[in-house]
Design an enzyme around this catalytic site. Structure first.
Site: not given
Ligand SMILES: *Cc1c(COP(=O)(O)O)cnc(C)c1O
Length: 418
Positions: A272, A309, A313, A342
């Site tokens: 991917g 992301r 992570y 927020c």
């Protein structure tokens, strides 16, 4: 390599100025280079040409139907993980005989649709799933191809959320159970258990864990004389986000081709990120800058709702100004680039050296083509961003920006509340 490069202090996508594209589309938006996408697919294809594997692009990394169509048109198959992805695969005109379907929680209706469409393989992750597919296959009077997903119990050096081949992960089955399944195939008269499958994780930058997992599986097949004709070695090839030095497709192939060649199994790859990751960026605009006693913040109009992301992570994405000021003597500052959401966890980059930013300046978040838009959300009731693709010097909108009506689509207020 990718097609997002600077010429005369301006960032281009292929041969088009990104600042020009940003005049046509409201920020934030995702921008893809068709050439980069296809180049990466071809790199892998070329590297493995000696065994001409089936390359099934992992739809979950970027599921826009134009992206899928681009790859399908160039010969790729697709790796899906849901009925929704099957729907997208059909819209993209994918060849059912090049579709493989993984995931621990396939629903009966999803299985039924995939059987009817005639996909190549179900990558099965449990015995109960196998029984379910058997029952559905029998009711449809179809013979269905099965690959068993093995959990080879290897530990790739990657973020724990994206390591999937360790013994304690929910994915795949242990060798003992797989052995038991191959010994009790009579229980599944409408299934052809013809393959084995592994996918050990994502953003893996060297060949060691792949080699280890592949060897373990091949040893296992040999030890118990298990006959299959397909071996799906999964995806997970890492890319460069910052200082990684991942193997090239060529070096990866060099390491594992000799092992695979000996087997005469038909090989399937499911990359991917390797294909889509560097083919896209997120273009975002500076709304405000703010200096506090501790930090300098650059507040931009894209955040964790567009690209999660970094928050999820602590992933690193390079962030660069789309236009670099002519005056190169300009000093750089260490800044945090944050979004409008927020949540304290809403940031795109921390402690980054950037030249002085001003309201309206554009920033490009690099390497956002995989798990970018695909993981985006409407959190804080933000319409999702547009997606734009450059193909042969032309700019195409491949997903319009959502509007407020899209946000409430499907919602209703019960009569009692009116
Ligand atoms: C996510 C996934 C892939 C693709 O992973 P990448 O790291 O993006 O290459 C391949 N196969 C399966 C089963 C997956 O779940």
């Amino acid at each position: 390599m990718h097609e997002f490069t600077f010429k005369d202090n301006e960032l281009y996508c292929e041969d088009i100025k990104i600042s020009t594209i940003a005049k046509k589309f409201p920020t934030p938006f995702y921008l893809y280079s068709y050439k980069t996408l296809i180049d990466h697919y071809r790199k892998l294809k070329t590297a493995f040409s000696a065994i001409s594997p089936l390359i099934c692009f992992s739809v979950k990394s970027n599921s826009n139907i134009a992206m899928l169509r681009a790859l399908v048109k160039n010969g790729a198959g697709l790796d899906i993980v849901s009925g929704g992805e099957l729907y997208r695969a059909r819209l993209a005109g994918a060849d059912p005989k090049k579709i493989v379907y993984a995931g621990v929680g396939k629903r009966p209706d999803e299985i039924m649709d995939a059987i009817k469409f005639g996909i190549l393989f179900f990558n099965v992750e449990s015995e109960e799933e196998l029984e379910t597919i058997q029952n559905i296959a029998a009711s449809l009077k179809k013979r269905v191809n099965i690959a068993i997903r093995i959990n080879p119990d290897v530990v790739p050096k990657t973020h724990s959320h994206i390591a999937t081949g360790k013994g304690d992960s929910k994915f795949g089955l242990d060798f003992e159970t797989v052995h038991k399944i191959f010994n009790s195939q009579w229980r599944y008269p409408d299934l052809k258990i013809r393959g084995v499958h592994i996918h050990i994780g994502s953003q893996i930058v060297d060949a060691d864990p792949f080699e280890e997992a592949i060897r373990k599986v091949l040893d296992f097949l040999k030890k118990y004389n298990i006959e299959v004709d397909h071996f799906n070695i999964g995806g997970g090839l890492g890319i460069i986000y910052s200082i990684e030095n991942p193997q090239t497709a060529k070096n990866f192939a060099k390491r594992i081709l000799p092992i695979l060649k000996k087997t005469r199994l038909k090989i399937i790859l499911e990359p991917g990120r390797f294909i889509s990751g560097n083919s896209g960026i997120l273009v975002t605009k500076v709304l405000y800058t703010k200096i506090t006693p501790r930090n300098t913040f650059v507040i931009v109009d894209g955040g964790m709702s567009e690209l999660i992301r970094p928050s999820l992570y602590t992933a690193y994405h390079k962030i660069v100004p789309v236009k670099v000021a002519q005056d190169s003597s300009q000093t750089c500052d260490k800044v945090d680039i944050v979004g409008p959401i927020c949540e304290s966890g809403d940031f795109l980059g921390k402690d980054r050296l950037l030249p002085m930013m001003h309201k309206g300046d554009l920033l490009a978040v690099m390497g956002a083509g995989a798990y970018g838009f695909a993981m985006s959300s409407n959190y804080n009731s933000r319409p999702r961003a547009a997606e734009v693709m450059v193909i042969n010097s032309k700019v195409h909108i491949i997903r319009r920006q959502e509007d407020y009506a899209d946000l409430v689509r499907g919602e209703s207020i019960p009569k009692e509340l009116k």
